[in-house]
Design a protein around this motif. Structure first.
Motif, PDB file in Angstrom:
ATOM      1  N   LEU A   1       0.445  36.526  -1.218  1.00  0.00           N
ATOM      2  CA  LEU A   1       1.100  36.042  -0.005  1.00  0.00           C
ATOM      3  C   LEU A   1       1.682  34.645  -0.175  1.00  0.00           C
ATOM      4  O   LEU A   1       2.539  34.215   0.612  1.00  0.00           O
ATOM      5  CB  LEU A   1       0.154  36.105   1.200  1.00  0.00           C
TER       6      LEU A   1
ATOM      7  N   PHE B   1       3.652  39.885   2.074  1.00  0.00           N
ATOM      8  CA  PHE B   1       2.221  40.036   1.830  1.00  0.00           C
ATOM      9  C   PHE B   1       1.385  39.330   2.899  1.00  0.00           C
ATOM     10  O   PHE B   1       0.244  39.720   3.154  1.00  0.00           O
ATOM     11  CB  PHE B   1       1.860  39.550   0.431  1.00  0.00           C
ATOM     12  N   LEU B   2       1.957  38.306   3.531  1.00  0.00           N
ATOM     13  CA  LEU B   2       1.291  37.707   4.695  1.00  0.00           C
ATOM     14  C   LEU B   2       1.307  38.696   5.856  1.00  0.00           C
ATOM     15  O   LEU B   2       0.310  38.841   6.569  1.00  0.00           O
ATOM     16  CB  LEU B   2       1.981  36.401   5.092  1.00  0.00           C
TER      17      LEU B   2
END
Length: 276
Positions: free
Chosen positions: A85, A91-92
């Motif tokens: 992330l 990815f966050l």
């Protein structure tokens, strides 16, 4: 004969029963009773494709940033991407998936902190990798608790199949302190097949391992561990990401900004709430 899923199982003498009507509730019940469950992420084809592209970009960039694949291989880190992330915003978003956070809120007392996020590559052609060993995601611990201290959410970027090394679990082993006998492991281990775009969700105290990938393609996944705030993060995320990474209060709490350890007595006292 098995009872059809939509038919009420016959019973007598039962005066209490758990109710699970939604996908999240059914997954939580499975985790509480068996230590694992599978739930769809809710992502469509375009989101999955974007995550796959981001994973491949991050894998290449990560190796370059950390001395190359050969250097990572020397420390057995060539099949892992730590904290993706920090490299790609998608990815966050994955770490804050609504369904996973709802599961965490139902199973973990108080609130959960993201302890770690790691990209996981199960290498092809039967090659060994470190996640192929039996372990708990709170390793070296031999105790049980009445409620989960941590939840593992393994996102299946590729489908998990028997051929490409689906994760194996020992059902209900989160209820027993010791690792079972070899005979029990060999006879009771259960592979968990799951489609691409789903999460395999575990109580972190259930024993599990990655299977052997006998195909010619790597099997990709992104692992998340969410814990009670008392447990230290694998990597200090606020320090790694910087104080300006996000101003969103919910994300800051998830990433651990609200539970940073004070560096001095003065810092500790400054964090104490004032009494009116």
């Amino acid at each position: 004969m098995n009872t059809p899923q939509n038919e009420t199982p016959r019973r007598y003498g039962v005066i209490k029963q758990e109710q699970s009507t939604s996908e999240v509730e059914r997954t939580c019940e499975s985790i509480r009773r068996l230590g694992y469950g599978v739930i769809d992420s809710g992502y469509g084809h375009e989101q999955l494709a974007a995550l796959a592209d981001a994973f491949d970009r991050t894998q290449e960039r990560y190796a370059t940033c950390h001395g190359g694949v050969a250097a990572l291989r020397l420390i057995d880190e060539h099949n892992t991407i730590r904290l993706p992330l920090a490299h790609e915003p998608v990815f966050l978003q994955l770490a804050s998936n609504d369904r996973i956070l709802e599961i965490c809120s139902r199973l973990i007392s108080g609130y959960a902190v993201l302890n770690q996020q790691n990209g996981i590559i199960n290498p092809p052609n039967g090659k060994p990798y470190n996640q192929g060993l039996w372990h708990r995601d709170l390793p070296y611990q031999h105790f049980v608790s009445s409620r989960p201290l941590a939840i593992n959410a393994l996102f299946c970027l590729d489908a998990f199949t028997l051929e490409n090394g689906a994760t194996k679990v020992l059902p209900a082993s989160h209820r027993q302190e010791d690792f079972p006998s070899d005979d029990f492991v060999n006879t009771q281990a259960l592979p968990v097949a799951a489609p691409a775009g789903s999460f395999i969700v575990l109580d972190c105290m259930v024993f599990h391992s990655g299977g052997v990938n006998t195909t010619v393609r790597p099997r990709r996944a992104v692992n998340h561990v969410y814990t009670i705030p008392l447990i230290s993060q694998q990597i200090d995320l606020p320090s790694a990401l910087g104080d300006t990474f996000t101003s969103d209060s919910k994300l800051r709490r998830l990433l651990g900004y609200d539970v940073r350890q004070p560096g001095s007595v003065a810092d500790y006292l400054a964090q104490r709430p004032k009494k009116s």
